[in-house]
Design a protein around this motif. Structure first.
Motif, mmCIF file in Angstrom:
data_model
loop_
_atom_site.group_PDB
_atom_site.id
_atom_site.type_symbol
_atom_site.label_atom_id
_atom_site.label_comp_id
_atom_site.label_asym_id
_atom_site.label_seq_id
_atom_site.Cartn_x
_atom_site.Cartn_y
_atom_site.Cartn_z
ATOM 1 N N LEU A 60 0.795 -1.224 0.000
ATOM 2 C CA LEU A 60 0.000 0.000 0.000
ATOM 3 C C LEU A 60 0.831 1.280 0.000
ATOM 4 C CD1 LEU A 60 -2.766 -0.919 2.599
ATOM 5 C CD2 LEU A 60 -2.978 -0.842 0.109
ATOM 6 N N VAL A 61 2.015 1.234 0.588
ATOM 7 C CA VAL A 61 2.811 2.442 0.789
ATOM 8 C C VAL A 61 3.969 2.480 -0.201
ATOM 9 C CG1 VAL A 61 4.208 3.740 2.436
ATOM 10 C CG2 VAL A 61 2.170 2.507 3.217
ATOM 11 N N LYS A 62 3.868 3.385 -1.160
ATOM 12 C CA LYS A 62 4.918 3.547 -2.166
ATOM 13 C C LYS A 62 5.937 4.615 -1.753
ATOM 14 C CE LYS A 62 2.760 0.616 -4.703
ATOM 15 N NZ LYS A 62 2.960 -0.756 -4.337
ATOM 16 N N ASN A 63 5.506 5.602 -0.984
ATOM 17 C CA ASN A 63 6.368 6.707 -0.550
ATOM 18 C C ASN A 63 6.279 6.848 0.974
ATOM 19 O OD1 ASN A 63 6.942 7.631 -3.319
ATOM 20 N ND2 ASN A 63 4.800 8.228 -3.332
ATOM 21 N N PRO A 64 7.066 6.079 1.735
ATOM 22 C CA PRO A 64 6.953 6.114 3.200
ATOM 23 C C PRO A 64 7.094 7.505 3.819
ATOM 24 C CG PRO A 64 8.322 4.278 2.530
ATOM 25 C CD PRO A 64 8.050 5.087 1.293
ATOM 26 N N ALA A 65 7.929 8.354 3.243
ATOM 27 C CA ALA A 65 8.158 9.683 3.824
ATOM 28 C C ALA A 65 6.938 10.594 3.711
ATOM 29 C CB ALA A 65 9.364 10.345 3.168
ATOM 30 N N THR A 66 6.045 10.318 2.751
ATOM 31 C CA THR A 66 4.902 11.207 2.534
ATOM 32 C C THR A 66 3.562 10.526 2.777
ATOM 33 O OG1 THR A 66 4.862 10.670 0.173
ATOM 34 C CG2 THR A 66 6.162 12.590 0.836
ATOM 35 N N THR A 67 3.588 9.317 3.332
ATOM 36 C CA THR A 67 2.360 8.558 3.522
ATOM 37 C C THR A 67 1.951 8.522 4.978
ATOM 38 O OG1 THR A 67 2.852 7.170 1.611
ATOM 39 C CG2 THR A 67 1.268 6.294 3.195
ATOM 40 N N PHE A 68 0.663 8.662 5.211
ATOM 41 C CA PHE A 68 0.111 8.509 6.559
ATOM 42 C C PHE A 68 -1.258 7.869 6.437
ATOM 43 C CE2 PHE A 68 -0.933 12.705 5.024
ATOM 44 C CZ PHE A 68 -2.260 12.876 5.371
ATOM 45 N N TYR A 69 -1.801 7.476 7.560
ATOM 46 C CA TYR A 69 -3.117 6.841 7.617
ATOM 47 C C TYR A 69 -4.085 7.771 8.323
ATOM 48 C CZ TYR A 69 -0.667 2.526 6.500
ATOM 49 O OH TYR A 69 0.103 1.576 5.906
ATOM 50 N N ALA A 70 -5.358 7.648 7.980
ATOM 51 C CA ALA A 70 -6.400 8.390 8.675
ATOM 52 C C ALA A 70 -7.579 7.450 8.890
ATOM 53 C CB ALA A 70 -6.833 9.615 7.876
ATOM 54 N N ARG A 71 -8.189 7.557 10.048
ATOM 55 C CA ARG A 71 -9.425 6.811 10.313
ATOM 56 C C ARG A 71 -10.582 7.776 10.131
ATOM 57 N NH1 ARG A 71 -10.294 2.629 15.051
ATOM 58 N NH2 ARG A 71 -9.370 1.345 13.466
#
Length: 96
Positions: free
Chosen positions: A54-65
């Motif tokens: 799911l995460v291609k760019n770890p530095a710019t990726t976050f999760y939201a609920r």
């Protein structure tokens, strides 16, 4: 993978993923047509790390609920987790 809460809002709670550990889940190699498969061990092909998929760019990726019912027309429901990559330019009307 552990999630670290970074912000709480009225519609979204934001989390930063902890990439220090892998989460490898069993990968089933056959299609599941009616939602049931037993025993799954007979069909295991290996493991699958959902975070890496799911995460291609770890530095710019976050999760939201997500909270509420305002996005049900887009099949986003109360309690759903969203994977958000700030490096990807959004386009109005598209869901991916």
């Amino acid at each position: 993978m552990r999630l670290v809460r970074i912000s709480t809002g009225s519609k979204l709670d934001f989390y930063r993923p902890d990439f220090s550990t892998d989460v490898e889940l069993p990968l089933i190699s056959v299609g599941i047509s009616d939602g049931s498969l037993s025993p799954t061990e007979d069909f295991e092909e290996g493991t699958f790390d959902l975070t890496k998929a799911l995460v291609k760019n770890p530095a710019t990726t976050f999760y939201a609920r997500f909270k509420g019912a305002s996005m049900t027309d887009a099949d986003i429901f109360d309690g759903d987790f969203l994977v958000i990559d700030k490096a990807v330019e959004s386009e109005d009307g598209l869901l991916s």
